[in-house]
Design a protein around this motif. Structure first.
Motif: not given
Length: 534
Positions: A508-534
Protein backbone atom coordinates in the motif's frame (compact mmCIF):
# COMPACT_ATOMS: atom_id res chain seq x y z
CA UNK A 1 34.47 -31.19 0.99
CA UNK A 2 35.65 -27.93 2.56
CA UNK A 3 38.90 -26.47 1.20
CA UNK A 4 41.97 -26.92 3.39
CA UNK A 5 43.79 -23.94 4.89
CA UNK A 6 46.58 -24.63 2.38
CA UNK A 7 44.09 -24.37 -0.52
CA UNK A 8 42.75 -21.08 0.84
CA UNK A 9 46.26 -19.61 1.02
CA UNK A 10 46.91 -20.77 -2.55
CA UNK A 11 43.67 -19.17 -3.74
CA UNK A 12 44.54 -15.91 -1.99
CA UNK A 13 47.99 -15.91 -3.60
CA UNK A 14 46.41 -16.42 -7.03
CA UNK A 15 43.91 -13.60 -6.49
CA UNK A 16 46.37 -11.03 -5.14
CA UNK A 17 48.15 -10.10 -8.41
CA UNK A 18 44.84 -9.79 -10.29
CA UNK A 19 43.43 -7.53 -7.58
CA UNK A 20 46.58 -5.38 -7.48
CA UNK A 21 46.29 -4.48 -11.16
CA UNK A 22 42.58 -3.52 -11.00
CA UNK A 23 41.50 0.14 -11.14
CA UNK A 24 37.76 0.77 -10.89
CA UNK A 25 36.67 4.38 -10.88
CA UNK A 26 33.78 6.69 -11.78
CA UNK A 27 33.80 10.18 -13.26
CA UNK A 28 31.57 12.84 -11.70
CA UNK A 29 30.82 16.45 -12.62
CA UNK A 30 28.18 19.11 -13.01
CA UNK A 31 26.54 19.00 -16.48
CA UNK A 32 28.68 20.54 -19.24
CA UNK A 33 31.93 20.50 -17.25
CA UNK A 34 33.34 18.08 -19.85
CA UNK A 35 32.98 14.73 -18.11
CA UNK A 36 31.98 12.65 -21.12
CA UNK A 37 34.59 14.40 -23.29
CA UNK A 38 37.28 13.51 -20.74
CA UNK A 39 35.98 9.92 -20.72
CA UNK A 40 36.35 9.75 -24.51
CA UNK A 41 39.87 11.17 -24.47
CA UNK A 42 40.99 8.81 -21.68
CA UNK A 43 39.79 5.93 -23.83
CA UNK A 44 41.53 7.39 -26.86
CA UNK A 45 44.86 7.58 -25.04
CA UNK A 46 44.32 4.10 -23.66
CA UNK A 47 43.97 2.81 -27.22
CA UNK A 48 40.48 1.52 -26.42
CA UNK A 49 38.93 3.54 -29.25
CA UNK A 50 40.39 4.76 -32.53
CA UNK A 51 38.51 8.04 -32.79
CA UNK A 52 36.98 10.10 -30.02
CA UNK A 53 33.41 10.99 -30.93
CA UNK A 54 32.18 14.50 -30.39
CA UNK A 55 29.46 14.73 -27.77
CA UNK A 56 27.95 17.47 -29.87
CA UNK A 57 28.48 18.03 -33.56
CA UNK A 58 27.38 17.17 -37.04
CA UNK A 59 25.37 14.08 -37.85
CA UNK A 60 28.39 12.49 -39.50
CA UNK A 61 30.45 12.52 -36.29
CA UNK A 62 30.58 9.57 -33.95
CA UNK A 63 28.80 9.79 -30.64
CA UNK A 64 30.53 9.21 -27.34
CA UNK A 65 30.86 5.46 -26.78
CA UNK A 66 29.59 5.85 -23.24
CA UNK A 67 26.42 7.58 -24.48
CA UNK A 68 24.75 4.65 -26.22
CA UNK A 69 21.07 5.55 -25.79
CA UNK A 70 19.37 7.26 -28.73
CA UNK A 71 18.22 10.09 -26.46
CA UNK A 72 21.75 10.57 -25.10
CA UNK A 73 23.07 10.94 -28.64
CA UNK A 74 20.34 13.40 -29.60
CA UNK A 75 20.76 15.65 -26.56
CA UNK A 76 24.50 15.28 -26.00
CA UNK A 77 24.12 14.31 -22.34
CA UNK A 78 24.76 11.19 -20.28
CA UNK A 79 21.47 9.68 -19.09
CA UNK A 80 22.55 6.23 -17.94
CA UNK A 81 25.74 5.09 -16.20
CA UNK A 82 27.95 3.19 -18.64
CA UNK A 83 30.71 0.66 -17.98
CA UNK A 84 33.88 0.84 -20.09
CA UNK A 85 36.56 -1.78 -19.54
CA UNK A 86 40.05 -1.97 -21.04
CA UNK A 87 43.67 -3.05 -20.46
CA UNK A 88 46.44 -0.46 -20.19
CA UNK A 89 50.09 -0.76 -19.12
CA UNK A 90 49.43 -3.97 -17.21
CA UNK A 91 46.36 -2.57 -15.45
CA UNK A 92 42.80 -3.78 -15.88
CA UNK A 93 40.74 -0.59 -15.88
CA UNK A 94 36.98 -0.28 -15.36
CA UNK A 95 35.66 3.21 -15.96
CA UNK A 96 32.07 4.00 -15.02
CA UNK A 97 30.74 7.12 -16.76
CA UNK A 98 27.89 8.60 -14.72
CA UNK A 99 25.02 10.95 -15.60
CA UNK A 100 25.80 14.54 -14.67
CA UNK A 101 22.21 15.81 -14.66
CA UNK A 102 20.63 15.98 -11.21
CA UNK A 103 17.49 14.20 -12.45
CA UNK A 104 19.59 11.02 -12.70
CA UNK A 105 21.42 11.39 -9.39
CA UNK A 106 20.04 8.09 -8.08
CA UNK A 107 21.74 6.17 -10.91
CA UNK A 108 24.98 8.03 -10.18
CA UNK A 109 24.66 7.31 -6.44
CA UNK A 110 24.29 3.57 -7.09
CA UNK A 111 27.28 3.65 -9.41
CA UNK A 112 29.46 5.35 -6.79
CA UNK A 113 28.79 2.43 -4.47
CA UNK A 114 30.53 0.15 -6.98
CA UNK A 115 33.87 1.96 -7.44
CA UNK A 116 37.13 2.28 -5.53
CA UNK A 117 37.98 5.86 -6.50
CA UNK A 118 36.57 8.86 -8.34
CA UNK A 119 37.65 11.42 -10.92
CA UNK A 120 36.01 14.84 -10.41
CA UNK A 121 35.84 17.17 -13.40
CA UNK A 122 35.51 20.93 -12.81
CA UNK A 123 34.94 23.72 -15.33
CA UNK A 124 37.88 26.15 -14.98
CA UNK A 125 35.55 29.14 -15.34
CA UNK A 126 32.88 27.91 -12.91
CA UNK A 127 34.70 25.82 -10.32
CA UNK A 128 32.62 23.74 -7.90
CA UNK A 129 28.98 23.71 -9.07
CA UNK A 130 25.87 22.45 -7.21
CA UNK A 131 25.68 18.94 -8.71
CA UNK A 132 29.41 18.43 -8.17
CA UNK A 133 28.95 19.29 -4.51
CA UNK A 134 26.07 16.79 -4.12
CA UNK A 135 28.05 14.00 -5.76
CA UNK A 136 31.18 14.82 -3.79
CA UNK A 137 29.20 14.43 -0.56
CA UNK A 138 28.39 10.86 -1.64
CA UNK A 139 32.10 10.25 -2.25
CA UNK A 140 32.92 11.69 1.17
CA UNK A 141 30.33 9.48 2.89
CA UNK A 142 31.99 6.43 1.33
CA UNK A 143 35.57 7.58 1.90
CA UNK A 144 36.36 7.44 -1.82
CA UNK A 145 39.68 8.95 -2.93
CA UNK A 146 39.12 11.73 -5.50
CA UNK A 147 41.41 12.92 -8.30
CA UNK A 148 40.48 16.34 -9.75
CA UNK A 149 40.79 17.45 -13.38
CA UNK A 150 40.17 21.17 -13.91
CA UNK A 151 38.99 21.38 -17.51
CA UNK A 152 38.66 23.99 -20.28
CA UNK A 153 41.86 25.96 -19.62
CA UNK A 154 41.84 26.88 -23.33
CA UNK A 155 38.89 29.15 -22.46
CA UNK A 156 38.87 32.11 -20.04
CA UNK A 157 39.24 30.68 -16.53
CA UNK A 158 39.32 31.67 -12.89
CA UNK A 159 42.63 32.24 -11.17
CA UNK A 160 44.06 28.79 -10.31
CA UNK A 161 44.65 29.74 -6.67
CA UNK A 162 41.02 30.83 -6.45
CA UNK A 163 39.94 27.44 -7.83
CA UNK A 164 42.10 25.55 -5.31
CA UNK A 165 40.79 27.71 -2.49
CA UNK A 166 37.19 27.04 -3.56
CA UNK A 167 37.79 23.28 -3.56
CA UNK A 168 39.11 23.51 0.00
CA UNK A 169 36.38 25.87 1.28
CA UNK A 170 33.34 24.34 -0.43
CA UNK A 171 34.30 20.67 -0.43
CA UNK A 172 36.29 20.64 2.79
CA UNK A 173 39.23 18.72 1.32
CA UNK A 174 42.80 19.92 0.84
CA UNK A 175 43.82 20.45 -2.81
CA UNK A 176 47.34 19.63 -4.00
CA UNK A 177 48.24 20.96 -7.47
CA UNK A 178 50.17 18.39 -9.55
CA UNK A 179 50.75 20.75 -12.47
CA UNK A 180 50.27 24.48 -12.95
CA UNK A 181 48.56 26.26 -15.85
CA UNK A 182 50.57 28.70 -17.95
CA UNK A 183 47.83 31.20 -18.70
CA UNK A 184 44.25 30.57 -19.79
CA UNK A 185 41.92 31.29 -22.71
CA UNK A 186 43.66 32.82 -25.78
CA UNK A 187 46.80 33.22 -23.64
CA UNK A 188 46.95 29.54 -22.58
CA UNK A 189 50.44 28.14 -23.27
CA UNK A 190 50.36 24.83 -21.43
CA UNK A 191 51.14 23.44 -17.97
CA UNK A 192 54.20 23.01 -15.78
CA UNK A 193 54.55 19.58 -14.13
CA UNK A 194 55.42 20.38 -10.51
CA UNK A 195 56.69 16.86 -9.77
CA UNK A 196 58.80 16.30 -12.89
CA UNK A 197 59.91 19.93 -13.54
CA UNK A 198 58.65 19.68 -17.10
CA UNK A 199 56.78 22.01 -19.42
CA UNK A 200 53.97 20.59 -21.54
CA UNK A 201 53.22 23.09 -24.31
CA UNK A 202 49.73 23.63 -25.70
CA UNK A 203 49.23 24.12 -29.43
CA UNK A 204 45.92 25.19 -30.87
CA UNK A 205 44.60 23.22 -33.83
CA UNK A 206 47.10 20.44 -33.11
CA UNK A 207 44.84 17.98 -34.99
CA UNK A 208 45.79 14.95 -32.92
CA UNK A 209 49.49 15.83 -32.62
CA UNK A 210 50.72 15.35 -29.06
CA UNK A 211 53.63 17.39 -27.78
CA UNK A 212 56.20 15.64 -25.62
CA UNK A 213 56.92 17.32 -22.27
CA UNK A 214 60.15 19.36 -22.15
CA UNK A 215 62.11 18.54 -18.99
CA UNK A 216 63.86 21.57 -17.49
CA UNK A 217 66.19 22.06 -14.54
CA UNK A 218 63.73 24.32 -12.72
CA UNK A 219 61.03 26.92 -13.31
CA UNK A 220 63.60 29.71 -13.48
CA UNK A 221 65.65 27.93 -16.15
CA UNK A 222 66.44 29.86 -19.38
CA UNK A 223 64.77 26.94 -21.20
CA UNK A 224 61.44 27.96 -19.65
CA UNK A 225 62.01 31.56 -20.75
CA UNK A 226 62.50 30.36 -24.31
CA UNK A 227 59.37 28.20 -24.16
CA UNK A 228 56.82 30.52 -22.56
CA UNK A 229 58.37 34.00 -22.36
CA UNK A 230 59.59 36.09 -19.43
CA UNK A 231 56.19 37.28 -18.14
CA UNK A 232 54.65 33.82 -18.06
CA UNK A 233 57.81 32.37 -16.50
CA UNK A 234 57.79 34.97 -13.72
CA UNK A 235 54.13 34.23 -12.96
CA UNK A 236 55.07 30.52 -12.74
CA UNK A 237 58.02 31.23 -10.40
CA UNK A 238 55.77 33.34 -8.15
CA UNK A 239 53.07 30.63 -8.09
CA UNK A 240 55.57 27.90 -7.19
CA UNK A 241 56.93 30.08 -4.35
CA UNK A 242 53.42 30.39 -2.91
CA UNK A 243 52.72 26.66 -3.32
CA UNK A 244 56.05 25.75 -1.71
CA UNK A 245 55.61 28.21 1.15
CA UNK A 246 51.94 27.98 1.99
CA UNK A 247 50.35 25.56 -0.43
CA UNK A 248 49.45 21.89 -0.12
CA UNK A 249 51.98 19.38 -1.42
CA UNK A 250 50.82 15.99 -2.60
CA UNK A 251 50.60 13.27 0.04
CA UNK A 252 49.66 9.82 -1.27
CA UNK A 253 48.44 8.63 2.11
CA UNK A 254 46.20 11.69 2.53
CA UNK A 255 44.77 11.10 -0.97
CA UNK A 256 44.09 7.41 -0.31
CA UNK A 257 42.28 8.35 2.92
CA UNK A 258 40.13 10.92 1.06
CA UNK A 259 41.66 13.87 2.94
CA UNK A 260 43.35 15.40 -0.09
CA UNK A 261 42.64 15.64 -3.82
CA UNK A 262 45.50 15.89 -6.35
CA UNK A 263 44.58 18.57 -8.92
CA UNK A 264 45.47 18.58 -12.62
CA UNK A 265 44.80 21.33 -15.16
CA UNK A 266 44.09 20.77 -18.86
CA UNK A 267 41.65 20.79 -21.76
CA UNK A 268 39.90 17.51 -22.52
CA UNK A 269 38.28 18.71 -25.74
CA UNK A 270 41.68 19.67 -27.14
CA UNK A 271 43.46 16.53 -25.92
CA UNK A 272 45.65 18.53 -23.58
CA UNK A 273 46.81 17.24 -20.20
CA UNK A 274 44.79 14.03 -20.52
CA UNK A 275 47.67 11.60 -21.02
CA UNK A 276 49.62 12.59 -17.85
CA UNK A 277 46.35 12.56 -15.94
CA UNK A 278 45.66 9.00 -17.10
CA UNK A 279 49.13 7.87 -16.04
CA UNK A 280 48.62 9.50 -12.64
CA UNK A 281 45.29 7.73 -12.29
CA UNK A 282 46.91 4.33 -12.89
CA UNK A 283 49.73 4.96 -10.42
CA UNK A 284 47.84 6.81 -7.68
CA UNK A 285 44.32 5.31 -7.61
CA UNK A 286 43.86 2.37 -5.21
CA UNK A 287 43.17 -1.21 -6.17
CA UNK A 288 40.03 -2.86 -4.70
CA UNK A 289 39.83 -2.84 -0.93
CA UNK A 290 37.65 -4.52 1.74
CA UNK A 291 33.85 -4.14 1.80
CA UNK A 292 31.63 -4.06 4.87
CA UNK A 293 28.89 -6.71 5.15
CA UNK A 294 26.68 -8.43 7.71
CA UNK A 295 29.54 -10.89 8.17
CA UNK A 296 32.09 -8.15 8.87
CA UNK A 297 34.74 -6.78 6.55
CA UNK A 298 35.14 -8.85 3.36
CA UNK A 299 38.67 -8.73 1.95
CA UNK A 300 38.98 -8.92 -1.85
CA UNK A 301 41.45 -11.79 -1.41
CA UNK A 302 38.84 -13.88 0.42
CA UNK A 303 38.57 -17.05 -1.74
CA UNK A 304 34.77 -17.16 -1.36
CA UNK A 305 33.09 -15.30 -4.21
CA UNK A 306 30.84 -12.35 -3.39
CA UNK A 307 29.44 -9.30 -5.17
CA UNK A 308 26.39 -7.06 -5.40
CA UNK A 309 24.04 -5.76 -8.09
CA UNK A 310 24.07 -1.96 -8.43
CA UNK A 311 22.34 -1.46 -11.78
CA UNK A 312 19.92 -3.21 -14.14
CA UNK A 313 19.52 -2.14 -17.75
CA UNK A 314 17.12 -3.45 -20.40
CA UNK A 315 17.65 -3.27 -24.16
CA UNK A 316 21.28 -2.17 -24.10
CA UNK A 317 21.80 -3.88 -27.44
CA UNK A 318 18.90 -4.18 -29.94
CA UNK A 319 20.24 -7.58 -31.03
CA UNK A 320 19.77 -9.05 -27.54
CA UNK A 321 16.69 -7.31 -26.07
CA UNK A 322 17.46 -8.74 -22.65
CA UNK A 323 17.91 -7.34 -19.16
CA UNK A 324 21.46 -7.12 -17.91
CA UNK A 325 22.34 -6.85 -14.23
CA UNK A 326 25.59 -5.01 -13.44
CA UNK A 327 27.55 -6.94 -10.81
CA UNK A 328 30.46 -5.47 -8.82
CA UNK A 329 32.71 -8.31 -7.66
CA UNK A 330 33.97 -7.84 -4.10
CA UNK A 331 35.86 -11.05 -3.32
CA UNK A 332 36.93 -14.35 -4.82
CA UNK A 333 36.75 -15.35 -8.47
CA UNK A 334 33.65 -15.55 -10.66
CA UNK A 335 33.81 -18.21 -13.37
CA UNK A 336 31.48 -18.94 -16.26
CA UNK A 337 28.77 -21.55 -15.42
CA UNK A 338 29.45 -21.13 -11.70
CA UNK A 339 26.45 -21.43 -9.37
CA UNK A 340 25.93 -18.57 -6.93
CA UNK A 341 23.24 -17.83 -4.35
CA UNK A 342 21.04 -14.72 -4.23
CA UNK A 343 21.02 -13.83 -0.51
CA UNK A 344 17.65 -12.04 -0.64
CA UNK A 345 15.82 -15.02 -2.17
CA UNK A 346 18.15 -17.73 -0.83
CA UNK A 347 17.98 -19.33 -4.27
CA UNK A 348 20.75 -20.62 -6.57
CA UNK A 349 21.56 -18.88 -9.85
CA UNK A 350 23.79 -20.25 -12.60
CA UNK A 351 26.19 -17.77 -14.19
CA UNK A 352 25.84 -19.17 -17.70
CA UNK A 353 26.96 -15.93 -19.35
CA UNK A 354 29.28 -13.36 -17.82
CA UNK A 355 29.88 -10.21 -19.87
CA UNK A 356 32.41 -7.41 -19.89
CA UNK A 357 31.26 -4.05 -21.28
CA UNK A 358 32.40 -1.32 -23.56
CA UNK A 359 29.44 1.06 -23.63
CA UNK A 360 26.59 -0.85 -25.26
CA UNK A 361 28.93 -3.53 -26.63
CA UNK A 362 29.61 -6.68 -24.69
CA UNK A 363 31.64 -9.85 -24.87
CA UNK A 364 31.61 -12.98 -22.76
CA UNK A 365 34.50 -13.62 -20.40
CA UNK A 366 35.51 -16.91 -18.77
CA UNK A 367 36.31 -15.35 -15.38
CA UNK A 368 36.33 -12.09 -13.42
CA UNK A 369 38.00 -10.82 -10.25
CA UNK A 370 37.40 -8.33 -7.40
CA UNK A 371 37.07 -4.81 -8.75
CA UNK A 372 35.55 -5.99 -12.02
CA UNK A 373 32.09 -4.86 -13.09
CA UNK A 374 30.47 -7.58 -15.18
CA UNK A 375 27.06 -8.15 -16.63
CA UNK A 376 24.84 -11.17 -16.07
CA UNK A 377 21.54 -11.77 -17.81
CA UNK A 378 18.67 -11.15 -15.41
CA UNK A 379 15.95 -13.81 -15.68
CA UNK A 380 13.70 -11.71 -13.43
CA UNK A 381 15.17 -13.03 -10.18
CA UNK A 382 17.75 -10.29 -9.57
CA UNK A 383 17.05 -6.82 -8.18
CA UNK A 384 19.18 -3.75 -7.51
CA UNK A 385 20.95 -4.21 -4.17
CA UNK A 386 20.99 -8.02 -4.29
CA UNK A 387 24.06 -9.81 -2.96
CA UNK A 388 25.35 -12.86 -4.87
CA UNK A 389 27.75 -15.24 -3.19
CA UNK A 390 29.29 -18.72 -3.38
CA UNK A 391 30.67 -20.54 -0.37
CA UNK A 392 30.56 -18.33 2.71
CA UNK A 393 27.17 -16.61 3.09
CA UNK A 394 27.34 -12.83 3.04
CA UNK A 395 25.04 -9.85 2.51
CA UNK A 396 26.20 -6.36 1.60
CA UNK A 397 24.27 -3.28 2.81
CA UNK A 398 21.05 -2.47 0.92
CA UNK A 399 21.14 0.28 -1.70
CA UNK A 400 18.75 3.07 -0.64
CA UNK A 401 16.03 4.28 -2.98
CA UNK A 402 15.49 8.01 -3.50
CA UNK A 403 11.95 9.34 -2.86
CA UNK A 404 10.04 10.39 -6.00
CA UNK A 405 9.40 14.12 -6.35
CA UNK A 406 7.44 14.29 -9.62
CA UNK A 407 4.57 12.14 -10.85
CA UNK A 408 2.70 11.40 -14.06
CA UNK A 409 0.02 9.03 -15.32
CA UNK A 410 1.24 6.86 -18.18
CA UNK A 411 -1.29 5.93 -20.86
CA UNK A 412 -0.74 3.88 -24.02
CA UNK A 413 -2.02 5.62 -27.15
CA UNK A 414 -3.50 2.34 -28.39
CA UNK A 415 -5.39 -0.24 -26.35
CA UNK A 416 -3.36 -1.32 -23.31
CA UNK A 417 -1.85 -4.76 -23.70
CA UNK A 418 0.57 -7.16 -22.04
CA UNK A 419 3.60 -5.65 -23.77
CA UNK A 420 2.87 -2.27 -22.15
CA UNK A 421 2.75 -3.84 -18.67
CA UNK A 422 6.01 -5.72 -19.29
CA UNK A 423 7.75 -2.57 -20.52
CA UNK A 424 6.89 -0.39 -17.53
CA UNK A 425 7.77 -3.26 -15.19
CA UNK A 426 11.24 -3.44 -16.75
CA UNK A 427 11.77 0.33 -16.41
CA UNK A 428 10.73 0.07 -12.74
CA UNK A 429 13.11 -2.87 -12.25
CA UNK A 430 15.95 -0.66 -13.53
CA UNK A 431 15.18 1.92 -10.87
CA UNK A 432 14.39 4.55 -13.52
CA UNK A 433 10.84 4.96 -12.16
CA UNK A 434 8.71 4.00 -9.18
CA UNK A 435 5.47 2.38 -10.27
CA UNK A 436 2.12 2.90 -8.52
CA UNK A 437 -1.22 1.36 -9.53
CA UNK A 438 -4.29 3.33 -8.33
CA UNK A 439 -6.74 1.25 -6.28
CA UNK A 440 -9.79 3.08 -7.64
CA UNK A 441 -10.73 5.42 -10.47
CA UNK A 442 -8.70 5.44 -13.70
CA UNK A 443 -6.51 2.34 -13.72
CA UNK A 444 -3.55 3.72 -15.64
CA UNK A 445 -0.24 3.41 -13.78
CA UNK A 446 1.32 6.39 -12.01
CA UNK A 447 5.08 6.73 -12.41
CA UNK A 448 7.18 8.56 -9.84
CA UNK A 449 10.59 10.06 -10.68
CA UNK A 450 13.15 12.43 -9.17
CA UNK A 451 13.24 14.91 -12.07
CA UNK A 452 11.24 15.89 -15.15
CA UNK A 453 13.92 14.72 -17.58
CA UNK A 454 13.32 11.15 -16.42
CA UNK A 455 9.73 11.42 -17.65
CA UNK A 456 11.04 12.40 -21.09
CA UNK A 457 13.29 9.33 -20.98
CA UNK A 458 10.35 7.06 -20.09
CA UNK A 459 8.31 8.37 -23.02
CA UNK A 460 11.25 8.10 -25.45
CA UNK A 461 12.26 4.59 -24.38
CA UNK A 462 8.71 3.24 -24.48
CA UNK A 463 8.60 4.36 -28.10
CA UNK A 464 12.13 3.54 -29.33
CA UNK A 465 12.85 0.33 -27.38
CA UNK A 466 9.40 -1.19 -26.95
CA UNK A 467 7.52 0.27 -29.93
CA UNK A 468 4.72 1.53 -27.67
CA UNK A 469 3.42 5.07 -28.16
CA UNK A 470 2.43 6.61 -24.80
CA UNK A 471 1.26 9.89 -23.37
CA UNK A 472 2.40 11.17 -19.99
CA UNK A 473 -0.11 13.28 -18.10
CA UNK A 474 1.86 15.27 -15.52
CA UNK A 475 0.24 15.19 -12.08
CA UNK A 476 0.38 17.88 -9.39
CA UNK A 477 1.34 15.31 -6.74
CA UNK A 478 4.52 15.94 -4.76
CA UNK A 479 5.29 12.85 -2.68
CA UNK A 480 4.59 9.16 -2.11
CA UNK A 481 4.56 7.54 1.33
CA UNK A 482 4.24 3.93 2.45
CA UNK A 483 2.00 3.65 5.57
CA UNK A 484 3.01 1.11 8.22
CA UNK A 485 -0.02 0.49 10.46
CA UNK A 486 -0.24 -1.27 13.82
CA UNK A 487 -2.73 -4.20 13.85
CA UNK A 488 -6.36 -3.05 13.87
CA UNK A 489 -5.60 0.57 12.92
CA UNK A 490 -7.39 2.00 9.86
CA UNK A 491 -6.19 4.99 7.87
CA UNK A 492 -8.13 8.25 8.13
CA UNK A 493 -7.77 10.07 4.81
CA UNK A 494 -9.00 13.46 3.53
CA UNK A 495 -11.77 13.37 0.90
CA UNK A 496 -9.43 14.70 -1.81
CA UNK A 497 -5.76 15.38 -2.53
CA UNK A 498 -4.45 11.85 -1.94
CA UNK A 499 -4.47 8.78 -4.19
CA UNK A 500 -4.45 5.29 -2.73
CA UNK A 501 -2.37 2.86 -4.75
CA UNK A 502 -0.17 -0.23 -4.55
CA UNK A 503 3.46 -0.43 -5.66
CA UNK A 504 4.87 -3.08 -8.00
CA UNK A 505 5.23 -5.50 -5.08
CA UNK A 506 1.60 -5.01 -3.96
CA UNK A 507 2.37 -2.81 -0.94
CA UNK A 508 0.00 0.00 0.00
CA UNK A 509 1.21 3.51 -0.88
CA UNK A 510 -0.30 7.00 -0.75
CA UNK A 511 0.47 9.65 -3.37
CA UNK A 512 -0.09 13.19 -2.08
CA UNK A 513 -1.13 16.23 -4.11
CA UNK A 514 0.48 18.76 -1.76
CA UNK A 515 2.62 19.05 1.34
CA UNK A 516 -0.41 20.42 3.20
CA UNK A 517 -2.49 17.30 2.45
CA UNK A 518 0.42 15.10 3.49
CA UNK A 519 0.86 16.93 6.84
CA UNK A 520 -2.92 16.76 7.45
CA UNK A 521 -2.89 13.00 6.85
CA UNK A 522 0.03 12.55 9.24
CA UNK A 523 -1.80 14.51 11.96
CA UNK A 524 -4.98 12.43 11.54
CA UNK A 525 -3.02 9.17 11.81
CA UNK A 526 -0.65 9.58 14.80
CA UNK A 527 -0.21 5.81 15.24
CA UNK A 528 0.83 5.21 11.62
CA UNK A 529 4.44 5.45 10.40
CA UNK A 530 4.74 6.97 6.92
CA UNK A 531 7.94 5.93 5.15
CA UNK A 532 9.34 7.87 2.19
CA UNK A 533 10.85 4.70 0.68
CA UNK A 534 9.58 1.15 0.65
Amino acid sequence: MSPSSEDLVTNRDALAPEIARRRTFAIISHPDAGKTTLTEKLLLYAGAIELAGAVRGSKTQRHAVSDWMEMEQQRGISISAAALEFELEGHHVTLLDTPGHQDFSEDTYRTLLAVDSVVMVLDAAKGVEPQTLKLFEVCRSRGLPVLTFINKLDLPARDPFELLDQIERVLGISAAPMNWPLGDGPDFRGVFDLEANAVLLYERQARGHRNAPVVVASADSPDVTALVGERRQQELIDAIAIITGAGTRFDRDAYRHAKQTPVFFGSALNDFGVEPFLHALLSLAPSPGPRESDAGSIEPTDPSFSGFIFKIQANMNPRHRDRVAFLRICSGRLAKDMTVVNTRLDTPLRMSRVYRFFGRDRETVPEAFPGDVVGVVNPGRIAIGDTLYAGKRVQFPPIPQFPSEQFAMLRPVDVRHKRFDEAIEQLAEEGLIQLFMPISGVRHPIVGVIGALQLDVVEARMSSEYGIACTLDRLPHVAARWPVKPPGVELVLPTSGVRQAVDRLGREVLVFESDWVMRYTFEKNPKVEFRDTA
